[in-house]
Structures are given as C-alpha cells and as structure tokens.
Write an enzyme that holds these catalytic residues in place. Structure first.
Site, PDB file in Angstrom:
ATOM      1  N   ASP A  88       0.839  -1.256   0.056  1.00  0.00           N
ATOM      2  CA  ASP A  88      -0.125  -0.121  -0.021  1.00  0.00           C
ATOM      3  C   ASP A  88       0.903   1.302  -0.290  1.00  0.00           C
ATOM      4  O   ASP A  88       1.736   1.330   0.779  1.00  0.00           O
ATOM      5  CB  ASP A  88      -0.889   0.120   1.234  1.00  0.00           C
ATOM      6  CG  ASP A  88      -2.122   1.160   1.132  1.00  0.00           C
ATOM      7  OD1 ASP A  88      -2.816   1.029  -0.001  1.00  0.00           O
ATOM      8  OD2 ASP A  88      -1.903   2.249   2.015  1.00  0.00           O
ATOM      9  N   ASP A 529     -35.172 -16.019 -26.528  1.00  0.00           N
ATOM     10  CA  ASP A 529     -36.030 -15.658 -25.430  1.00  0.00           C
ATOM     11  C   ASP A 529     -37.620 -15.611 -25.575  1.00  0.00           C
ATOM     12  O   ASP A 529     -37.802 -15.808 -26.728  1.00  0.00           O
ATOM     13  CB  ASP A 529     -35.671 -14.204 -25.095  1.00  0.00           C
ATOM     14  CG  ASP A 529     -35.361 -14.059 -23.467  1.00  0.00           C
ATOM     15  OD1 ASP A 529     -36.619 -14.369 -22.597  1.00  0.00           O
ATOM     16  OD2 ASP A 529     -34.785 -13.403 -22.756  1.00  0.00           O
ATOM     17  N   GLY A 554     -38.884 -18.086 -28.108  1.00  0.00           N
ATOM     18  CA  GLY A 554     -39.290 -19.517 -27.589  1.00  0.00           C
ATOM     19  C   GLY A 554     -39.071 -19.433 -26.197  1.00  0.00           C
ATOM     20  O   GLY A 554     -38.610 -18.577 -25.537  1.00  0.00           O
ATOM     21  N   PHE A 556     -37.701 -21.637 -23.145  1.00  0.00           N
ATOM     22  CA  PHE A 556     -36.484 -22.672 -23.026  1.00  0.00           C
ATOM     23  C   PHE A 556     -37.017 -23.962 -22.211  1.00  0.00           C
ATOM     24  O   PHE A 556     -36.073 -24.732 -22.044  1.00  0.00           O
ATOM     25  CB  PHE A 556     -35.032 -21.681 -22.507  1.00  0.00           C
ATOM     26  CG  PHE A 556     -35.277 -21.125 -21.313  1.00  0.00           C
ATOM     27  CD1 PHE A 556     -35.643 -21.855 -20.200  1.00  0.00           C
ATOM     28  CD2 PHE A 556     -34.557 -19.805 -21.277  1.00  0.00           C
ATOM     29  CE1 PHE A 556     -35.783 -20.854 -18.854  1.00  0.00           C
ATOM     30  CE2 PHE A 556     -34.435 -19.213 -20.108  1.00  0.00           C
ATOM     31  CZ  PHE A 556     -35.097 -19.878 -18.844  1.00  0.00           C
TER      32      PHE A 556
END
Ligand SMILES: O=c1[nH]cc([C@@H]2O[C@H](COP(=O)(O)OP(=O)(O)OP(=O)(O)O)[C@@H](O)[C@H]2O)c(=O)[nH]1
Length: 662
Positions: A88, A529, A554, A556
């Site tokens: 750091d 979809d 469609g 799924f």
C-alpha cells in the site's frame, strides 16, 4: 547489508501478488519473479486517526490486503499459495495522508497541497508465508516493512495543475501523481528509492527475502513450530482498525537473535482452514480481544474511553467483557442502519433524473434543480445534500453565493441514463420491484416465500410484474444494464476459440450476445427468449448491430432449443425452482453432443456461504430459486453430464464457469 540472490529462492513456489496495481506487477515481473496476480478485495477504509504514524497505516493496509487474498484463495481458487505479497502506497504532507484521488477535485486538492513542498511517500509491504499443515489447516506467517522516499515538487501554476489533472493520470495513483510518467515533470528531486514512489520498494523487498530465505530459515522454522500454541490467539478475520493497531504491537513475536533483529520485521501466525474445514473464528479471537480488554480495563471507573480523535464513547460489553466501541465499529453499524436511506435517496434521485439534469446542466443551485425536476425547494435541497454526502454529487460554493451542484464521477459513469455502463434501469427495477418486496422481508423470512402478492396491490402487481408491457420493459432495462456492465468480463473469461455457434438462453436484449461476438470473431450467437421479450428488443438494438447476433423467440422450458456448440446461461439458474433447473439442464444436455460447452454466469457464493453479501442478500427476495457456490453449480451440472473445465471468480458483478459435455 550485502544482498544475496533471492528471486531464484522463490522458483517453484506459488507466489501471489495481492494487488491490482499494474506498476507493482511490472516492477516484480521485471525483477524476474514469476507470480500470479489476485487483486485484494480488502477495502482501504482503516481509520487513519487510529495510527500513531502514517507508515503504520500503510503497513496495516498492506497486511490486510495480503491476508485477505491468502485466506480467500483456498476457498475461491481451491489452492493455497506459498507466498502472498501485499502493498500500500501513501503520500504524507503537512500531517495529512493522501491516497488515490476520488475525482478531479480531490486530485486538485492533493496536488496543490504538494506544490512547492517536500513530501514523503511510504509504501507498506506485507509478505504472508502460508504453511499448509497435515490436517489441512493453514498457518500464516507475516513479515511486514515499509520504505520512505522524500520527493520535492516544483511550484505548480494553476494551468500546470489542471493540464496534468486533465491528462487523467492522477486518478489511480497515491497522492494524485505518477512519478514514472507525466508526473515526473512536477518533481524537483527524489531522496530514496524511486520504485518505492512508483508503488513497490523492490530493493527493500529483496533484502527481506534475503533475510527470510538466506538467514532466517531456522528462526522461521522455530517460529512456525510455535504455531500451535499461537494458533488460537490471533484473529482469523481482519481486525477492526483499533484491533489492527493493538495486534500490531501485541502479536509481534520476538525472534531469537539473528540478522533479522536489525530489521523491523515481525511475524504473526494466523490459522485458517482449507475448504474442507470451517474457519475457527470463535476460539481464535482471544489475543487481540484480550489486549483490548486489558487496555481498556483501566478506564472502567468513569465508564468512558477516549478515542484517538478525542471523541468520548460509552463502553460496551462483548462476551461479558467490557470493551471500547471503536470508531470503525460505530461507522459500520451506522452504515448498516442507514443503508436503506442511502438506497432510497439514490433510487429517488435516479427516478427524478437528477443525474441526467446535472450532466446536461452542471452548476445549477438547489432552487434551479427543484424547478427543473418539479419538486419542493426544501426536499430538493435535502436530496442534493444527501447525494453529495454519498459521493454521488459534488457541490461548490462561491463567496456569498448558494452552492451549485454537478455529478461526481460515479454518477457520470453509472447513473446517467445514457452512460455506457448506466444502472439507471436497474435502479428503477430496484425502486419499483425490489423495494416493495424487501419492505415485506419480515413476512418473507417467516414464511419462506416471495411476498409479491402482499407487496403489490392488484394494479401494482400488474405494473410490477413482467406480464405487463411496462413491467417487462423495466425488467429488460434492468437486465440490459447488468449485461452491459458484466458482458465483457463474462465474454472474455475463457478461451472460446473452438466454438463457432453459441446460444444465449434467456439472453433478453442481446447485450451479452454482442459482447461475445465482439470478443470472439469466429462466433455467431443466437439469443433465445420469450416471444414478448424478442418483440420489445428493438428498443435496445445497438446503433450498428452485429449481424452475427440473431434472435429466436421461444420458451427454453418448453420449446426445442436452437442448435449450438456453446450454450450460455447468465443469471438464469439462481431464479428458477429446482424442478425447472433440472428441466432446463436436461434440455441443454439433450441438445449437446460431446465436447459442446455450457457457460454459466452467476454470483458464486463462497464455499462457506459467508459471502459475498450481494448474493446472500439477493436470496432474501425469496424468488423460487436459490444461490449456490461454484462447487454446488459444478455438481449440479455434473448431474446433467457436464464436466467443469474452468471457474472464474471475477471482480465484476458476476462470476463464470465453463463446463464441457462429457
Ligand atoms: O508515482 C506514483 N505513485 C503511486 C503510483 C500508484 O499509486 C497506487 C497506490 O495505491 P494503492 O497502494 O492503494 O494500490 P492500488 O493501485 O489500489 O492497488 P492494490 O490492489 O494493491 O490495492 C499504486 O498502484 C501505485 O503504483 C504510481 O503509479 N506512481
């Protein structure tokens, strides 16, 4: 001290750099070190006021960065590193600690405070040595150190400052400058290690390795053998900031006399367990808690303790012992208590298009904003001030004038409705759908079911549900936002060059599909979809759509899936009940021949289910689905004949996994 060869000592070890800094990577790579990069998730939020000297803050932060990675890797990456390196870098001037600027104004504040002055650059470095024990627990040994370099800046004119700031270089650099690049122009002299300023004190690091591997082997071994007795006395979690400070002093293990004694080197051993074992948190907190109790017991008379910034706070008890509430604890608890107010302020500002307004017309005052967003003067002023406090807006006040407002970088990048990575649609989804659902969380927890019916009136249910056009579009916008932000990370997570056709199941607006075709020139993607979703897709078409992306309507769960040799399931499975998950995976398995791929993208829970909070909080919405870890997803897919080839935990909002049909 005479330096011996050291880099070769690390050959054959799994060395991990717990840093996202390209400069650290470059410095270590140029030195010939071979290592993996696993950026730390530790947030640099330790309370600086609790550290006596600035370097202690840098060292503690480096330590927490390295330990976070050392602890995460056995769970998330399923391997234990040998060595983790964290660092750091901070700049100190006039008693202030400067880190990376949050925006241009912050960079200006930093650079103007450095103008014409000498300042110090400290880099704290932590080296964590991980020792896997026979019982699969891991011991951590910690060596930390810091390096200071003095740098003097020339006097900088306003033009010079702004020209430099506008170059963009200051933003990811401590103190707001990069000495190795344009920032070199600002520097009159450097006293000390130049690479320390750039972010990694290579020479001091090599000297430490020399001590560890060429001189201290026996002392490290003897320290290591003490691990059993120490194992339960040092916290396995990052301590809160005051604990951090105390454990810094309390758990340093004095070494036997050796060349190490001349160095500021201490060792801490922190046990944790590999995936098969739960981390022993409860019984391993005692040493630093003990130290806290001891250090506060003298204050118990007046029941008040002094914090480092002179604030006085009442004492609280923990497991029957009286301890100080730390500033960090109180900040954290307030953050949690007020989190819902911050979320709602963000949703409201987004809904009122405040960030769009201030993008097109920066510099409006509260009255002008109120007029534009058609809201009350008082309410608008409160909202603007709240947004400033949350880092979403910036306000500037000129003498005797009302403050004027403009977007902070976060708002410009994510909250404008037309930003490339806009979350505007997702925030509306949170406001309209998630907020009402979460306001019924108590019943959701009691009943273990979604509270949609209760959360929305009949009319609202229609508007909120994806069965209305309005609800569908809002949901699509939300998914589009997430796909745009995560798409590139998911699309480039794996080498997909062997695949020619992909099908993104439930691919919504196609945002993810376009990322895939952009990343893989030989790939065509079909988005599959519901018909109503495909119909609304025209609202989301990119300006120059890639004709390798096509849309097929469609369901799924019911219809035949388009043929492809890679199926993509992004943010689908977590939302489906088990029976639907199995229907969908069986259909994909049937559509696949051996060698076909299935790319899954979800939030992967940690194997011990302790994080990330994003995933665990999402589960509270009580959708029909559930959140899983990478291993749980792997097993689920294996039951459908898919073998996990790669798992990628990303720094983005979603992780990814590539499975191959056996
Ligand atoms: O002259 C230069 N000074 C500093 C830098 C770079 O500044 C950052 C410092 O930030 P930090 O130590 O917090 O490290 P990060 O970049 O956030 O990475 P981690 O993942 O390790 O936290 C550092 O990158 C320096 O290289 C510079 O470039 N020039």
């Amino acid at each position: 001290m005479v330096l011996n060869p050291v880099i070769s000592k690390l050959a054959g070890k799994l060395v991990v750099l717990a840093s996202a800094s390209p400069r650290r990577l470059e410095i270590l790579r140029s030195a010939g070190l071979r290592f993996e990069v696993v950026p730390s998730w530790f947030k640099e939020t330790l309370d600086k006021g609790l550290f006596k000297a600035p370097y202690e803050y840098a060292v503690e932060t480096a330590k927490q960065k390295a330990l976070e990675v050392a602890r995460r890797m056995p769970f998330k990456h399923l391997k234990t590193p040998d060595i983790v390196i964290g660092a750091d870098t901070i700049v100190t001037v006039d008693g202030m600690i400067l880190e990376k600027p949050v925006d241009k104004h912050d960079a200006y504040r930093m650079l103007s405070s450095l103008s014409g002055k000498e300042h110090s650059v400290f880099t704290g470095v932590a080296i964590v040595l991980c020792h896997e024990k026979e019982n699969e627990e891991v011991d951590y040994q910690l060596i930390d150190f810091y390096e200071e370099t003095k740098v003097k800046f020339a006097d900088l004119s306003e033009d010079m400052l702004w020209e430099y700031i506008n170059s963009g270089e200051p933003m990811d650099k401590a103190g707001g400058y990069g000495i190795q690049a344009l920032g070199g122009m600002l520097v009159e002299y450097v006293h000390g290690d130049f690479l320390n300023v750039v972010g990694f004190p290579l020479n001091h690091f090599c000297k430490q390795l020399d001590l560890i591997y060429n001189f201290c082997t026996s002392s490290l071994k003897s320290t290591s053998s003490r691990s059993d007795s120490l194992a339960t006395s040092v916290p396995t979690q990052p301590p809160s900031s005051s604990q951090a400070l105390l454990s810094h002093n309390s758990s340093s293990i004095p070494r036997p006399s050796s060349p190490c004694d001349s160095q500021r080197l201490h060792t801490q051993i922190t046990p944790t367990a590999s995936p098969a074992h739960k981390v022993k948190r409860e019984d391993s907190e005692s040493e630093s808690s003990q130290t806290l109790v001891n250090s506060t017991s003298k204050h118990t008379d007046n029941r008040k303790v002094k914090l480092h910034d002179n604030a006085t706070l009442p004492l609280v008890t923990r497991r029957g012992q009286v301890v100080e509430p730390t500033r960090g604890d109180l900040e954290r608890i307030s953050e949690l208590m007020d989190g819902f107010k911050a979320s709602k302020a963000l949703f409201t500002a987004s809904k009122l298009c405040l960030f769009d307004l201030l993008h097109s017309r920066p510099g409006l005052d509260a009255a002008q904003v109120a007029q534009e967003i058609k809201a009350s003067a008082k309410g608008t002023e409160c909202l603007l001030e709240a947004c400033v406090s949350l880092g979403l807006l910036k306000s500037t006040e000129k003498a005797c004038q009302k403050p004027v407002y403009e977007n902070a970088d976060l708002a410009t990048d994510f909250l404008r409705s037309d930003a490339s990575f806009s979350l505007h649609g997702y925030l509306q989804h949170c406001n309209e759908t998630m907020w009402p659902l979460f306001s019924h969380l108590e019943s959701a927890v009691q009943e273990g079911t979604s509270q949609r019916e209760k959360a929305f009136s009949k009319h609202m249910l229609q508007a909120a549900s994806t069965s209305s056009r309005e609800g569908k579009l809002r949901f699509m916008k939300a998914m589009h936002n997430i796909a745009k932000i995560t798409g590139k990370t998911i699309a480039t997570a794996f080498d997909l060059s062997t695949y020619k056709s992909a099908c993104d199941l439930g691919g919504c607006t196609g945002a993810l599909a376009y990322e895939f075709t952009e990343a893989h020139p030989g790939l065509s993607v079909t988005v599959f979809d519901l018909p109503a979703v495909v119909e609304l897709n025209e609202f989301f078409r990119p300006q120059h759509p890639d004709n390798r992306v096509s849309f097929v309507a469609g369901d799924f769960l019911k219809d035949e899936l388009p043929k492809a040799d890679l199926y993509i399931l992004a943010r689908i499975l977590h939302d489906l009940p088990d029976e639907k998950v199995h229907i969908l995976l069986s259909k994909i398995a049937d559509a696949c021949t051996a060698g076909c791929g299935l790319l899954l993208s979800e939030i992967f829970l940690d194997e011990d289910r302790r994080g990330p909070s994003r995933g665990l909080l999402q589960a509270l919405s009580m959708s029909e689905g559930k959140q899983r870890s990478a291993t749980e997803y792997s097993l689920l897919l294996k039951s459908h004949g898919f073998i996990t080839a790669h798992i990628r935990h990303t720094d983005n909002l979603l992780d990814a996994m590539l499975c191959i049909k056996a």
